[in-house]
Design an enzyme around this catalytic site. Sequence first.
Site, PDB file in Angstrom:
ATOM      1  N   SER A 143       0.854  -1.201   0.000  1.00  0.00           N
ATOM      2  CA  SER A 143       0.000   0.000   0.000  1.00  0.00           C
ATOM      3  C   SER A 143       0.883   1.241   0.000  1.00  0.00           C
ATOM      4  O   SER A 143       2.032   1.195   0.448  1.00  0.00           O
ATOM      5  CB  SER A 143      -0.891   0.033   1.244  1.00  0.00           C
ATOM      6  OG  SER A 143      -0.148   0.454   2.372  1.00  0.00           O
ATOM      7  N   ASP A 144       0.344   2.352  -0.518  1.00  0.00           N
ATOM      8  CA  ASP A 144       1.056   3.611  -0.313  1.00  0.00           C
ATOM      9  C   ASP A 144       1.006   3.903   1.183  1.00  0.00           C
ATOM     10  O   ASP A 144       0.158   3.377   1.911  1.00  0.00           O
ATOM     11  CB  ASP A 144       0.448   4.751  -1.132  1.00  0.00           C
ATOM     12  CG  ASP A 144       1.439   5.908  -1.280  1.00  0.00           C
ATOM     13  OD1 ASP A 144       2.446   5.945  -0.529  1.00  0.00           O
ATOM     14  OD2 ASP A 144       1.211   6.789  -2.133  1.00  0.00           O
ATOM     15  N   TRP A 145       1.888   4.746   1.635  1.00  0.00           N
ATOM     16  CA  TRP A 145       2.085   4.967   3.066  1.00  0.00           C
ATOM     17  C   TRP A 145       0.826   5.581   3.703  1.00  0.00           C
ATOM     18  O   TRP A 145       0.471   6.721   3.414  1.00  0.00           O
ATOM     19  CB  TRP A 145       3.314   5.847   3.272  1.00  0.00           C
ATOM     20  CG  TRP A 145       4.598   5.068   3.443  1.00  0.00           C
ATOM     21  CD1 TRP A 145       5.511   5.278   4.444  1.00  0.00           C
ATOM     22  CD2 TRP A 145       5.117   3.984   2.665  1.00  0.00           C
ATOM     23  NE1 TRP A 145       6.554   4.375   4.318  1.00  0.00           N
ATOM     24  CE2 TRP A 145       6.336   3.570   3.261  1.00  0.00           C
ATOM     25  CE3 TRP A 145       4.662   3.283   1.550  1.00  0.00           C
ATOM     26  CZ2 TRP A 145       7.110   2.512   2.752  1.00  0.00           C
ATOM     27  CZ3 TRP A 145       5.430   2.233   1.048  1.00  0.00           C
ATOM     28  CH2 TRP A 145       6.629   1.869   1.649  1.00  0.00           C
ATOM     29  N   GLY A 146       0.160   4.792   4.505  1.00  0.00           N
ATOM     30  CA  GLY A 146      -1.093   5.257   5.102  1.00  0.00           C
ATOM     31  C   GLY A 146      -2.273   5.040   4.173  1.00  0.00           C
ATOM     32  O   GLY A 146      -3.358   5.545   4.419  1.00  0.00           O
ATOM     33  N   GLY A 147      -2.069   4.266   3.123  1.00  0.00           N
ATOM     34  CA  GLY A 147      -3.130   4.064   2.133  1.00  0.00           C
ATOM     35  C   GLY A 147      -3.763   2.687   2.194  1.00  0.00           C
ATOM     36  O   GLY A 147      -4.190   2.169   1.163  1.00  0.00           O
TER      37      GLY A 147
END
Length: 852
Positions: A227-231
Amino acid sequence: MAAQAVDTDAILRSLTLDEKISLLAGANFWETVGIPSKGVPSIKTTDGPNGCRGADIDGGTKAACFPAASNVAATFDPDLARRIGAALAQEARTKGARVLLGPTVCCHRHPLGGRNFESFSEDPLLTGTLATALIKGLQEDGGVAACIKHFVANEQETARMSVDETIGERALREIYLRPFEMAVREAAPWSLMTAYNLVNGVHCDSHDWLLRDVLRGEWGWDGAVISDWGGTNSVAGSINAGLDLEMPGPAGVRTLQTVRAALEAGEVTEETITERAAALLKLIHRVGGLEGTSPAGEKAVDRPEHRALIREVGARGMVLLKNEGDLLPLTKEKVKGKKIALIGLAKDALAHGGGSASVNAHYKVSPWDGLHAALGDSAEFVYAKGAHRQRLLPPLSKDSTAAGSVTGLDGQPGFTRLLYEAGANPEPSSTLHGYPSSAYSPLGSQESLNRVVELVGDFTPTESGAHYMACSGIGATTVFVDDTIVFRQTRNSADPMGALFMAASEDLFRHDFAAGRAHRIRVRTEPPTDVGMRILEGRSGARLGFRLASEHDADLRGEAERVAREADLAIVFTGHDPQWESEGRDQDSFALPNGQNELVAAVARANPHTVVVNATGVAVAMPWLADVRAVVQAWFAGQECGNAVTDVLTGAVNPEGHLPVSFPRRIEDAPAHGNFPGEYDVDGGGPLRVTYAEGVFVGYRHYDRLSREDVVNFAFGHGLSYTSFQLGGLRVEPSGGTGGDEFVVTAQVTNTGALPGGVAVQVYVGSAAKPLEHPVKTLVAYQKARLQPGEAQSVRLVVKGRDMAHFDEKARAWVLEAGTYHFSVGFSSVDIKEKAAVTIEQQRVYPLKWRG
Ligand code: BGC
């Protein structure tokens, strides 16, 4: 290979359910979870697309700063992209990383896209071929995985974590998925990062159709999805869709409890959890993680061969847009005894954009330094700043010697930082020496979580009178000078994401100070709540900027005009500092910031021999275009940017770059205008929604359909040289390859000028009938030819039928309709030299799983 497969299978079988769950989220900001007792090491990831910055976001280990992707794209040279990939792998190793978070392959949808610079092009084929080459170079020695990103349609930064994008399947397939598809099928990146945004109502990390059906199903990809960071937006949803790893760690969404609860509720099965863990193990295995060697710690290794590559690619990707009367190149003979005014951002090295694509470069060469080194013994250089560079005022630190000095409560230079629970007594925690206002590192400062942060220092100015200050905090923030409130922000920052990347505007205020007197400055910032971004919740951080009024209000333009008038030639360096072009925020305007357009206009009025060198990752307005003699588009060319610009200006490198994006004259003519960045629900309560209403008509696919000739300043593919070329002898023949489904295109390119040089031969295809539902033409192949004066070369390119097809939403397949097609060859999308007609007798259909 078989023995290796057994290794991971055996490890997988040995893992308990909880161990498998623990693998599904990171251990910390950059690393995966290790289970040493079972032989599973943790592996480290690093940003990003144009350099490996290591673990520290601000001022980390020094690293090689490579040209940004838009600069690489302008080379139209996959071999250079491959060499950059290989060099990035070497760099990743010096940072102990086994996964490089790049390349970024989203297409440029709109010139205001904040992250366009780190993506290649508006054209999916150019993007896909270059990304493929870069990934092959990166992964060729094993040991470092590419993490191609952001899957999919992350073309804007405004509300990037919550924007819901409505995109038709055809546009998705032909434009936005296409570079991923090409790279996945041809270079097999070992990992992929999902985008923050929603596509057609579903967050990308939890998107069954995208991850399961398209990526793994149709394309047959077998890598790890990160995942993208915090996504990561759901527990069961993301696990079932195929997201293998939540980042960053420690687990925020996929905790032991939440995943177990999902299992108990029957929302996920243990089999699926095992599949996800297996994908991660496979990644660890592929990068050599199971071989028992642990990568070394972070080191800065400044290699001469990287310096040379960066300079070469930077220069070869610069685009000579205009060169009236052959004002350029500035050879030693031409400039001998001349006075040259270097104006604007001449002393600033615009090496990279802002956000995760920025690195702490080994060094950065400014154009001022580069030009001095090359021409300093022939010409005299004079300088005028002309305009301020940054969006924010510089941080007030002990380095602000012109303004004065700051002393902390302990008598040391810098501010003292106090941390305390709201309502409790402040406790001094540390003195922030030297760089006090970088307190916008909320992510890096665990101690500030849910606590009030106060920065206290005694400022002794060197000048009396009004000084400008600017401040912003992620949460509510107050600035006191001598116990008087001079600034108050009662709510969270209006743009926390932009603020995080130092790319959001700040309020400016003035205060009167007395020279030589110690003024106590206190910046107090509250932990923010309801930021709308999990990673920023409760993280206190603030920034204080400062500039002497005399410097702020100086007549920089007037001075530049004077300097230009007295010179024989003026070069104005314009562009976007990372605070203006960055991850986290889209550009505010098509106009260059801080009055740079007015500066160019003023210089051009003062000196008839004015050259503009523009360093942006995007097209910008050029209202002064007719008034200047030459323009070079320099992009963000990495740490050697000043040398690369110099090579192009002096002719040491004959410019051979071509635009990977169209340069429209007016933003109103851009295809996504009116649909970028979207609209909030009428009551303002809902998410931002954007419709990709232009469909497949992105970039030149749109401009080609407009009848007005002046709609672009410079077309896609445009790029001049100091020599001249001819192109002809076009032949298009069906070939026996892939079931007779290929066409071989040949043409002759000749260097008709007096200098060696390179040019990109571009092949476009379009239906002769020009049906309205299809682009007039699309790029299907290209080749960079480098030729000596008088030399001719035969260019041979193979075009597959599938590359000429469109996606038919009804048939849910790629279709190449029967009919006559024009193959055209040229030096840009509008500079077409020859056309050849080819007839397809029978419609051809390529199913979704088709492989050519
Ligand atoms: C960016 C990614 C990046 C990640 C880690 C995110 O904000 O969108 O591209 O790799 O942070 O820094």
